[in-house]
Design an enzyme around this catalytic site. Structure first.
Site, PDB file in Angstrom:
ATOM      1  N   GLY A  64      27.251  32.095  43.248  1.00  0.00           N
ATOM      2  CA  GLY A  64      27.260  33.532  43.076  1.00  0.00           C
ATOM      3  C   GLY A  64      26.341  33.928  41.928  1.00  0.00           C
ATOM      4  O   GLY A  64      25.939  33.094  41.117  1.00  0.00           O
ATOM      5  N   CYS A  65      26.010  35.209  41.857  1.00  0.00           N
ATOM      6  CA  CYS A  65      25.085  35.660  40.818  1.00  0.00           C
ATOM      7  C   CYS A  65      25.676  35.523  39.423  1.00  0.00           C
ATOM      8  O   CYS A  65      25.010  35.037  38.496  1.00  0.00           O
ATOM      9  CB  CYS A  65      24.637  37.100  41.070  1.00  0.00           C
ATOM     10  SG  CYS A  65      25.985  38.296  41.184  1.00  0.00           S
ATOM     11  N   TYR A  66      26.931  35.931  39.230  1.00  0.00           N
ATOM     12  CA  TYR A  66      27.551  35.786  37.917  1.00  0.00           C
ATOM     13  C   TYR A  66      27.668  34.312  37.498  1.00  0.00           C
ATOM     14  O   TYR A  66      27.325  33.955  36.364  1.00  0.00           O
ATOM     15  CB  TYR A  66      28.933  36.442  37.905  1.00  0.00           C
ATOM     16  CG  TYR A  66      28.930  37.950  37.910  1.00  0.00           C
ATOM     17  CD1 TYR A  66      28.228  38.689  36.958  1.00  0.00           C
ATOM     18  CD2 TYR A  66      29.658  38.654  38.867  1.00  0.00           C
ATOM     19  CE1 TYR A  66      28.244  40.077  36.962  1.00  0.00           C
ATOM     20  CE2 TYR A  66      29.676  40.041  38.878  1.00  0.00           C
ATOM     21  CZ  TYR A  66      28.968  40.758  37.928  1.00  0.00           C
ATOM     22  OH  TYR A  66      28.993  42.131  37.931  1.00  0.00           O
ATOM     23  N   THR A  96      25.758  31.867  38.383  1.00  0.00           N
ATOM     24  CA  THR A  96      24.420  31.338  38.095  1.00  0.00           C
ATOM     25  C   THR A  96      24.064  31.540  36.629  1.00  0.00           C
ATOM     26  O   THR A  96      23.662  30.596  35.929  1.00  0.00           O
ATOM     27  CB  THR A  96      23.370  32.007  38.992  1.00  0.00           C
ATOM     28  OG1 THR A  96      23.604  31.623  40.354  1.00  0.00           O
ATOM     29  CG2 THR A  96      21.957  31.597  38.594  1.00  0.00           C
ATOM     30  N   GLU A 155      21.047  41.621  35.935  1.00  0.00           N
ATOM     31  CA  GLU A 155      22.341  41.118  35.469  1.00  0.00           C
ATOM     32  C   GLU A 155      22.200  40.591  34.047  1.00  0.00           C
ATOM     33  O   GLU A 155      21.245  39.881  33.719  1.00  0.00           O
ATOM     34  CB  GLU A 155      22.818  39.994  36.391  1.00  0.00           C
ATOM     35  CG  GLU A 155      24.216  39.502  36.075  1.00  0.00           C
ATOM     36  CD  GLU A 155      24.719  38.596  37.174  1.00  0.00           C
ATOM     37  OE1 GLU A 155      24.897  39.081  38.317  1.00  0.00           O
ATOM     38  OE2 GLU A 155      24.894  37.391  36.904  1.00  0.00           O
TER      39      GLU A 155
END
Length: 376
Positions: A179-181, A183, A272
């Protein structure tokens, strides 16, 4: 590895979402890839130019519903699954011939797992959903509220955090992209915990993402008037990326790690930023943390440890596959503050997926990802 001079044939399932659009944008100029299939059930039958006008100049197939794909005889080398969680499992199960059916049975369409059973040749799958990220299926069932439908494939799925798992990714046929978070958090924290320069206790991750991180489907909470001129936390103490982060940190340290993780939605399209608070392990200093990060990423093309005093910001990575990290000494004795910035749609999703694809097919890791960040 693909044959010299022959392009690999790629499919994108779920091509009408933001991550699907980024996959197309980044893959079109790839010298060794041809996009031959794109699915999007809600936009089925439409040319890509109608759904994403910014892709109008690309030579691409029209969007199709997954159920309408003529899988028998279809030649594919790689499939990107940009589908919602719980949707990917049975499709991927069929693509990788993990149903346990015989040859005759594979010609019979009875369930979603049968749709792709007649696909020809060897194919690799890169999943951008959460379906294969969590190794413990009971944890998956707890956090996603459903039984996992492809447990036999979960055992072989490789966690696709590129910089920290290159060798396994290169040999994989199924990669689960983070997931992006996770990562951003894991690129920052894994080296520090592995080298035991920070404590496992009292790790706090304060994360903020652009609205594209919430997906493209129609939701009242994503309307302009709901998100503009405001910022709000969500998933407090319950966000599904928490167990994913804890899984990989526990693996790095060899002991159970828990984190306090709170994501926030920020009124911007993409980007992000995570501010992470840690305690030093016994006797360590901010210089020790910096040294570990610099040594870890000194040869990496996309992860940069910023010079001392430079604060990472989303404008430094927007539209790119880059990640910028820095570490600062807290005024509270024994603590440090880490700041990391990525583009949630690129390094946090589609860019990392392509980076993994390059490894899986023996291409240069940076192919089709060389573009610098956009500014302003």
């Amino acid at each position: 590895m693909s044959k010299p001079g022959k392009k690999i044939r790629a499919a994108i399932l779920g091509a009408s979402g933001y991550t699907g659009a980024e996959l197309v944008r980044l893959l079109v100029p790839h010298p060794h890839v041809e996009i031959v299939l794109m699915t999007a059930d809600r936009k089925a039958g439409q040319p890509v130019a109608e759904v994403f006008p910014h892709l109008a100049t690309a030579d691409l197939p029209d969007l199709m519903a997954v159920d309408d794909v003529e899988w028998p005889g279809l030649e594919l080398d790689v499939v990107f699954c940009a589908l919602p969680h719980a949707t990917s499992q049975e499709i991927i199960k069929g693509i990788l011939h993990a149903t346990g059916h015989g040859f005759i049975d594979e010609m019979v369409i009875e369930s979603p797992s049968d749709y792709a059973n007649a696909i020809q040749g060897s194919v690799k799958v890169i999943d951008l959903s959460a379906d294969f990220r969590l190794r413990d299926l009971s944890v998956y069932e707890k956090w996603y509220g459903d039984e996992h439908r492809a447990p036999e494939l979960q055992k072989e799925a490789i966690y696709g955090l590129t910089e920290l798992n290159r060798e396994d990714i290169a040999r994989a046929r199924l990669v689960a992209c983070p997931g992006c978070y996770p990562t951003a958090a894991l690129l920052t924290l894994v080296p520090l915990l592995r080298e035991k320069v920070v404590s496992r206790d009292n790790i706090i991750i304060d994360a903020k993402s652009g609205v594209s991180g919430a997906g493209r489907s129609l939701k009242e909470t994503n309307l302009f008037t709901e998100v503009a001129e405001a910022m709000h936390p969500y998933g407090i103490a319950s966000h599904r990326h928490s167990p994913e982060i804890e899984q990989e940190l526990t693996k790095a340290l060899g002991e159970q790690v828990y984190v306090t993780f709170t994501p926030h939605l920020v009124p911007m399209n993409r980007g992000e930023l995570e501010t992470i608070y840690v305690q030093y392990a016994g006797g360590k200093t901010v210089a020790d943390l910096r040294k570990v990060l610099e040594q870890q990423y000194m040869d990496d093309p996309f992860v940069t440890v910023a010079p001392e005093g430079v604060v990472p910001a989303t404008r430094q990575v927007r539209g790119s596959n880059h990640c910028v990290i820095n570490v600062f000494e807290d005024r509270v004795p024994g603590r440090a503050i880490l700041v990391v910035a990525i583009d949630n749609l690129v390094k946090g999703s589609s860019g990392q997926a392509i980076q993994n694809m390059n490894l899986m097919f023996g291409f240069e890791e940076t192919l089709s990802l060389e573009q610098l960040p956009l500014f302003p």
